[in-house]
Design a protein around this motif. Structure first.
Motif, PDB file in Angstrom:
ATOM      1  N   GLU A  62     -10.185  -5.000  -1.820  1.00 32.09           N
ATOM      2  CA  GLU A  62     -11.599  -5.161  -1.479  1.00 32.09           C
ATOM      3  C   GLU A  62     -11.954  -6.635  -1.283  1.00 32.09           C
ATOM      4  O   GLU A  62     -12.610  -7.003  -0.311  1.00 32.09           O
ATOM      5  CB  GLU A  62     -12.458  -4.556  -2.591  1.00 32.09           C
ATOM      6  CG  GLU A  62     -13.941  -4.565  -2.294  1.00 32.09           C
ATOM      7  CD  GLU A  62     -14.739  -3.932  -3.418  1.00 32.09           C
ATOM      8  OE1 GLU A  62     -15.827  -4.448  -3.718  1.00 32.09           O
ATOM      9  OE2 GLU A  62     -14.269  -2.930  -3.998  1.00 32.09           O
ATOM     10  N   HIS A  63     -11.483  -7.480  -2.196  1.00 31.64           N
ATOM     11  CA  HIS A  63     -11.787  -8.914  -2.123  1.00 31.64           C
ATOM     12  C   HIS A  63     -11.280  -9.533  -0.814  1.00 31.64           C
ATOM     13  O   HIS A  63     -11.961 -10.359  -0.207  1.00 31.64           O
ATOM     14  CB  HIS A  63     -11.191  -9.650  -3.325  1.00 31.64           C
ATOM     15  CG  HIS A  63     -11.406 -11.124  -3.298  1.00 31.64           C
ATOM     16  ND1 HIS A  63     -12.621 -11.699  -3.606  1.00 31.64           N
ATOM     17  CD2 HIS A  63     -10.573 -12.146  -2.963  1.00 31.64           C
ATOM     18  CE1 HIS A  63     -12.530 -13.012  -3.478  1.00 31.64           C
ATOM     19  NE2 HIS A  63     -11.297 -13.305  -3.089  1.00 31.64           N
ATOM     20  N   TYR A  64     -10.081  -9.133  -0.393  1.00 27.44           N
ATOM     21  CA  TYR A  64      -9.487  -9.705   0.820  1.00 27.44           C
ATOM     22  C   TYR A  64      -9.766  -8.862   2.072  1.00 27.44           C
ATOM     23  O   TYR A  64      -9.156  -9.083   3.118  1.00 27.44           O
ATOM     24  CB  TYR A  64      -7.981  -9.894   0.636  1.00 27.44           C
ATOM     25  CG  TYR A  64      -7.647 -11.063  -0.260  1.00 27.44           C
ATOM     26  CD1 TYR A  64      -7.565 -12.358   0.237  1.00 27.44           C
ATOM     27  CD2 TYR A  64      -7.448 -10.876  -1.626  1.00 27.44           C
ATOM     28  CE1 TYR A  64      -7.267 -13.431  -0.581  1.00 27.44           C
ATOM     29  CE2 TYR A  64      -7.148 -11.947  -2.456  1.00 27.44           C
ATOM     30  CZ  TYR A  64      -7.065 -13.223  -1.933  1.00 27.44           C
ATOM     31  OH  TYR A  64      -6.766 -14.276  -2.753  1.00 27.44           O
ATOM     32  N   GLU A  65     -10.683  -7.910   1.940  1.00 30.12           N
ATOM     33  CA  GLU A  65     -11.150  -7.108   3.072  1.00 30.12           C
ATOM     34  C   GLU A  65     -10.029  -6.355   3.782  1.00 30.12           C
ATOM     35  O   GLU A  65      -9.948  -6.315   5.010  1.00 30.12           O
ATOM     36  CB  GLU A  65     -11.942  -7.976   4.054  1.00 30.12           C
ATOM     37  CG  GLU A  65     -13.171  -8.593   3.409  1.00 30.12           C
ATOM     38  CD  GLU A  65     -13.938  -9.531   4.332  1.00 30.12           C
ATOM     39  OE1 GLU A  65     -13.411  -9.909   5.387  1.00 30.12           O
ATOM     40  OE2 GLU A  65     -15.070  -9.874   3.972  1.00 30.12           O
ATOM     41  N   VAL A  66      -9.159  -5.740   2.984  1.00 27.33           N
ATOM     42  CA  VAL A  66      -8.142  -4.836   3.509  1.00 27.33           C
ATOM     43  C   VAL A  66      -8.774  -3.446   3.534  1.00 27.33           C
ATOM     44  O   VAL A  66      -9.443  -3.043   2.583  1.00 27.33           O
ATOM     45  CB  VAL A  66      -6.883  -4.837   2.611  1.00 27.33           C
ATOM     46  CG1 VAL A  66      -5.861  -3.836   3.124  1.00 27.33           C
ATOM     47  CG2 VAL A  66      -6.281  -6.234   2.543  1.00 27.33           C
ATOM     48  N   ASP A  67      -8.585  -2.705   4.615  1.00 28.68           N
ATOM     49  CA  ASP A  67      -9.171  -1.377   4.764  1.00 28.68           C
ATOM     50  C   ASP A  67      -8.560  -0.411   3.747  1.00 28.68           C
ATOM     51  O   ASP A  67      -7.436   0.063   3.914  1.00 28.68           O
ATOM     52  CB  ASP A  67      -8.944  -0.865   6.190  1.00 28.68           C
ATOM     53  CG  ASP A  67      -9.649   0.439   6.470  1.00 28.68           C
ATOM     54  OD1 ASP A  67     -10.162   1.078   5.518  1.00 28.68           O
ATOM     55  OD2 ASP A  67      -9.684   0.836   7.649  1.00 28.68           O
ATOM     56  N   GLU A  68      -9.323  -0.102   2.700  1.00 27.44           N
ATOM     57  CA  GLU A  68      -8.820   0.752   1.623  1.00 27.44           C
ATOM     58  C   GLU A  68      -8.574   2.185   2.083  1.00 27.44           C
ATOM     59  O   GLU A  68      -7.811   2.912   1.441  1.00 27.44           O
ATOM     60  CB  GLU A  68      -9.796   0.749   0.447  1.00 27.44           C
ATOM     61  CG  GLU A  68      -9.863  -0.587  -0.271  1.00 27.44           C
ATOM     62  CD  GLU A  68     -10.867  -0.562  -1.405  1.00 27.44           C
ATOM     63  OE1 GLU A  68     -10.650   0.213  -2.359  1.00 27.44           O
ATOM     64  OE2 GLU A  68     -11.864  -1.298  -1.330  1.00 27.44           O
ATOM     65  N   GLN A  69      -9.228   2.602   3.167  1.00 29.76           N
ATOM     66  CA  GLN A  69      -9.021   3.965   3.673  1.00 29.76           C
ATOM     67  C   GLN A  69      -7.588   4.165   4.168  1.00 29.76           C
ATOM     68  O   GLN A  69      -7.095   5.288   4.221  1.00 29.76           O
ATOM     69  CB  GLN A  69     -10.011   4.266   4.812  1.00 29.76           C
ATOM     70  CG  GLN A  69     -11.463   4.221   4.392  1.00 29.76           C
ATOM     71  CD  GLN A  69     -11.753   5.154   3.222  1.00 29.76           C
ATOM     72  OE1 GLN A  69     -11.384   6.323   3.259  1.00 29.76           O
ATOM     73  NE2 GLN A  69     -12.386   4.634   2.189  1.00 29.76           N
ATOM     74  N   LYS A  70      -6.924   3.081   4.524  1.00 31.64           N
ATOM     75  CA  LYS A  70      -5.542   3.155   5.001  1.00 31.64           C
ATOM     76  C   LYS A  70      -4.532   3.071   3.855  1.00 31.64           C
ATOM     77  O   LYS A  70      -3.339   3.238   4.075  1.00 31.64           O
ATOM     78  CB  LYS A  70      -5.262   2.005   5.977  1.00 31.64           C
ATOM     79  CG  LYS A  70      -6.084   2.051   7.245  1.00 31.64           C
ATOM     80  CD  LYS A  70      -5.771   0.857   8.120  1.00 31.64           C
ATOM     81  CE  LYS A  70      -6.571   0.888   9.416  1.00 31.64           C
ATOM     82  NZ  LYS A  70      -6.253  -0.264  10.274  1.00 31.64           N
ATOM     83  N   ALA A  71      -5.019   2.799   2.643  1.00 32.93           N
ATOM     84  CA  ALA A  71      -4.134   2.437   1.531  1.00 32.93           C
ATOM     85  C   ALA A  71      -3.804   3.612   0.614  1.00 32.93           C
ATOM     86  O   ALA A  71      -4.669   4.406   0.256  1.00 32.93           O
ATOM     87  CB  ALA A  71      -4.765   1.318   0.713  1.00 32.93           C
ATOM     88  N   THR A  72      -2.543   3.672   0.246  1.00 26.48           N
ATOM     89  CA  THR A  72      -2.077   4.502  -0.868  1.00 26.48           C
ATOM     90  C   THR A  72      -1.538   3.520  -1.903  1.00 26.48           C
ATOM     91  O   THR A  72      -0.789   2.600  -1.561  1.00 26.48           O
ATOM     92  CB  THR A  72      -0.965   5.471  -0.425  1.00 26.48           C
ATOM     93  OG1 THR A  72      -1.482   6.332   0.593  1.00 26.48           O
ATOM     94  CG2 THR A  72      -0.462   6.303  -1.594  1.00 26.48           C
ATOM     95  N   ILE A  73      -1.945   3.709  -3.150  1.00 29.87           N
ATOM     96  CA  ILE A  73      -1.502   2.820  -4.229  1.00 29.87           C
ATOM     97  C   ILE A  73      -0.558   3.600  -5.132  1.00 29.87           C
ATOM     98  O   ILE A  73      -0.872   4.720  -5.556  1.00 29.87           O
ATOM     99  CB  ILE A  73      -2.704   2.288  -5.042  1.00 29.87           C
ATOM    100  CG1 ILE A  73      -3.648   1.493  -4.143  1.00 29.87           C
ATOM    101  CG2 ILE A  73      -2.226   1.447  -6.223  1.00 29.87           C
ATOM    102  CD1 ILE A  73      -4.993   1.176  -4.777  1.00 29.87           C
ATOM    103  N   LEU A  74       0.586   3.016  -5.415  1.00 31.55           N
ATOM    104  CA  LEU A  74       1.546   3.588  -6.354  1.00 31.55           C
ATOM    105  C   LEU A  74       1.578   2.672  -7.575  1.00 31.55           C
ATOM    106  O   LEU A  74       2.125   1.576  -7.533  1.00 31.55           O
ATOM    107  CB  LEU A  74       2.927   3.700  -5.695  1.00 31.55           C
ATOM    108  CG  LEU A  74       4.036   4.346  -6.521  1.00 31.55           C
ATOM    109  CD1 LEU A  74       3.637   5.739  -7.005  1.00 31.55           C
ATOM    110  CD2 LEU A  74       5.320   4.417  -5.699  1.00 31.55           C
ATOM    111  N   ASP A  75       0.931   3.131  -8.642  1.00 31.41           N
ATOM    112  CA  ASP A  75       0.748   2.348  -9.871  1.00 31.41           C
ATOM    113  C   ASP A  75       1.857   2.719 -10.850  1.00 31.41           C
ATOM    114  O   ASP A  75       1.927   3.850 -11.328  1.00 31.41           O
ATOM    115  CB  ASP A  75      -0.644   2.683 -10.429  1.00 31.41           C
ATOM    116  CG  ASP A  75      -0.967   2.012 -11.760  1.00 31.41           C
ATOM    117  OD1 ASP A  75      -0.038   1.596 -12.475  1.00 31.41           O
ATOM    118  OD2 ASP A  75      -2.159   1.939 -12.087  1.00 31.41           O
TER     119      ASP A  75
END
Length: 192
Positions: A62-75
């Motif tokens: 969010e801070h670096y304005e990356v489109d989160e809708q395109k993102a999958t996060i593997l935690d």
């Protein structure tokens, strides 16, 4: 497939299947490079985090304005730390940073279930080595690099150089198509 690299002092484009190693001092911030890599010329992105939680990854995107809708996060760290987690289509959890079988399986799942231009970021190889050892980590990274090649995706993998022997760092460099190197001042050089 060609991918644009909007990273200073790096080639303008790389081919699908390219794996890049970001070598950096442990004291230097890498988010700028990582997010430049993730937000350019991509349809889907997978952020594998063995160092920070999914919540922290979301804040970074969010801070670096990356489109989160395109993102999958593997935690891979929250379960290990005992944090509450809720699996979803966009956030997946591993039991621990050294659960390499599931890490590889989740990476393949992402690549096989998405299309277009796909980018994978893994932060960090160093944490994987802490939890396992460099041989097991090297083998897991080699498998992920094979997946990038198979699915015509590109990847950026973080390694904090100062905490490993030079021989270990060199061994990992040899796995990759190219290296991006940050120095203590945050200046970047590349060799591809």
């Amino acid at each position: 497939m060609e991918y644009t690299l909007a990273i200073e002092n790096a080639p303008e484009t790389v081919s699908g299947g390219t794996g890049l190693l970001l070598v950096h001092p442990s004291t230097v911030e890498t988010d700028r490079i990582d997010t430049q890599f993730l937000k350019t010329d991509t349809d889907h992105l997978l952020v594998i985090s063995t160092r920070t939680t999914a919540r922290e990854v979301r804040q970074k995107l969010e801070h670096y304005e990356v489109d989160e809708q395109k993102a999958t996060i593997l935690d891979a760290i929250s379960v290990e730390r005992g944090y509450t987690r809720r699996q979803s289509d966009q956030v997946r959890y591993l039991s621990a940073p050294d659960n390499f079988a599931d890490l590889i399986a989740e990476t393949e799942r992402f690549l096989s279930q998405s299309d277009g231009k796909r980018r994978v970021s893994l932060d960090s190889v160093t944490e994987m080595i802490y939890y396992a050892d460099h041989e097991q980590t090297r083998d897991a990274i080699a498998e992920i690099l094979e997946l990038l090649d198979e699915y015509d995706a590109v990847g950026l993998f973080h390694l904090a150089a100062g905490v490993h022997d030079d021989a270990v760092v060199d061994e990992f460099r040899d796995l990759f198509d190219g290296t991006l190197e940050l120095d203590e001042t945050g200046s970047l050089t590349s060799s591809l």
